[in-house]
Design a protein around this motif. Sequence first.
Motif: not given
Length: 200
Positions: A16-18, A23-26, A109-111, A173-178
């Motif tokens: 699930x970490x994936x 999301x962060x990368x997106x 920090x996935x980035x 990504x943008x919708x669910x990242x937080x």
Amino acid sequence: MGIGMFMFLFVTAVSIDSFGIGCVLGLKKVRITMKGIALIAMVSGGMFLLSSYFGHILINFVAPEDAEKIGASALIGIGIYFLWQFFKKDKTTTEEVEPWLHPTKVLNDPVAADVDRSGGIRGKEVWLLGAALSLDTIGAGVSGALIGIPTFHTALLITAATFLMLGGGMLSGTKLSDKAESLSILPGVLLIIIGLIKLS
């Protein structure tokens, strides 16, 4: 609880970490090709498979009645470590750490997996992200073998789940990242639950 439910919880815990990382990368618009996502998923499944075989070797040196207890206790320990890492994350300083030497940095920090800052994860960077995402499968693979979770089928499920969650996370990504970042607490909680059930 049946073996099917254990496998579902187990696969969810280690993959699930994936979704959160995707999301962060997106959100940061860091791209990964479908081929790259598939390779990362195969690395996670392969590492689980490899570590599970070490677990099966250990079974030969441990009494059958003790193997499940050891495996369950190890899962609880791994789960507690994951929770500690999750709560520690907000307190760590933003010091420069070389991701090639410390793949765990990528989990926080996935980035950082985009080492050359090209806006895409490719080549060796795919292996770096794959190694980071498979770190939790190593200990889980050994412990899973000791508590009797089917090795090959679970490895296939982890590969498929990692592919779907990483890819789905990047699309979300943008919708669910937080919100997705809070999912990082789930692997530790689920592994502790599995371990406690097996100990009872």
